[in-house]
Write an enzyme that holds these catalytic residues in place. Structure first.
Site, short mmCIF file in Angstrom:
data_model
loop_
_atom_site.label_atom_id
_atom_site.label_comp_id
_atom_site.label_asym_id
_atom_site.label_seq_id
_atom_site.Cartn_x
_atom_site.Cartn_y
_atom_site.Cartn_z
CG ASP A 80 -1.92 1.12 1.23
OD1 ASP A 80 -2.44 1.47 0.15
OD2 ASP A 80 -2.19 1.66 2.31
CE LYS B 41 0.74 -14.88 -8.33
NZ LYS B 41 -0.17 -15.98 -8.71
NE ARG C 19 -11.80 13.23 -6.95
CZ ARG C 19 -12.71 12.93 -6.02
NH1 ARG C 19 -14.00 12.95 -6.34
NH2 ARG C 19 -12.36 12.63 -4.79
CE LYS C 20 -13.75 5.53 -10.48
NZ LYS C 20 -14.65 4.54 -11.13
#
Length: 230
Positions: A152, A175, A196-197
């Site tokens: 993140d 994985k 805005r994405k």
């Protein structure tokens, strides 16, 4: 004026005045706040130092840039963010002055040891990450939440090149487990921007690139200063 007084005292053979205890604590905390934690420290393994040195050489021609990292946001950045995006009713500056970045709140070597490099031309961030002993999940391996956190943070730093963002969605496929205190490489890439994405992809690999530990995609939303965070 204080400086000239101190000079005169030393000239007279008097010991220089020591700052009050509170002031010494303040100076000490200021040093901690402004310390760049994206630089080698004694806990870094040989592999992490080697990768750091390799990318520092890439920075010499300007194609890559090392990103500094601090425990707390610079006061100017903090105030600007609060002014532009935060509802005034939520501002608690006295409490927020004590806040620290989660990934920099551990003692050196026990938590998140990492450094990021950014390429503007490639719209990509490479992060070298060493997970410490306080990030354990299954015995001997990193906790999945710690892996999610560093993904993140890395993906978010990649998205920030497009504006001030917050995470809207993070999809992770685990994985292969990551051994504690080992070094992995995160590659975070800007895929596309739609209004805005901001869409980002990220992989976590071994340093020899033979093992893919984790794959992830993320969606970040650029904040609108006309819509305050509530």
């Amino acid at each position: 004026m204080l400086r000239s007084c101190a000079i005169r005292l030393r000239a007279l053979g008097s010991p220089p005045a020591r700052p009050p205890e509170a002031a010494r604590r303040l100076f000490s905390s200021e040093k901690a706040i402004h310390k760049d934690y994206a630089l080698p420290n004694p806990s870094w393994s040989k592999d992490l130092r080697l990768l750091f040195d390799q990318f520092m050489r890439k920075c010499e021609d300007g194609s890559w840039k090392r990103l500094p990292s601090y425990k707390q946001n610079p006061s100017q950045v903090f105030r600007e963010f609060q002014t532009r995006f935060v509802d005034p009713s939520l501002k608690k500056e006295e409490q927020m002055s004590k806040a620290q970045q989660f990934t920099r709140s551990f003692e050196e070597g026990l938590g998140f040891e990492y450094v990021m490099f950014y390429s503007n031309a490639e719209k990509r961030i490479v992060c070298f990450f060493q997970g410490g002993l306080h990030l354990q999940g299954v015995p001997g391996f990193l906790h999945g939440g710690a892996i999610a956190t560093i993904i993140d943070v890395t993906a978010g730093m990649c998205a920030i090149a497009e504006g001030i963002v917050m995470t809207a969605n993070l999809n992770i496929n685990y994985k292969k487990p990551i051994p504690l205190c080992s070094v992995v490489v995160l590659n975070s890439q800007l895929d596309k921007v739609e209004g805005r994405k901001v869409f980002i992809s990220c992989t976590v690999q071994s340093i020899d690139e033979k093992t893919v530990h984790t794959e992830a995609t993320a969606l970040f939303i650029k904040l609108d200063p006309d819509k305050r965070l509530t």
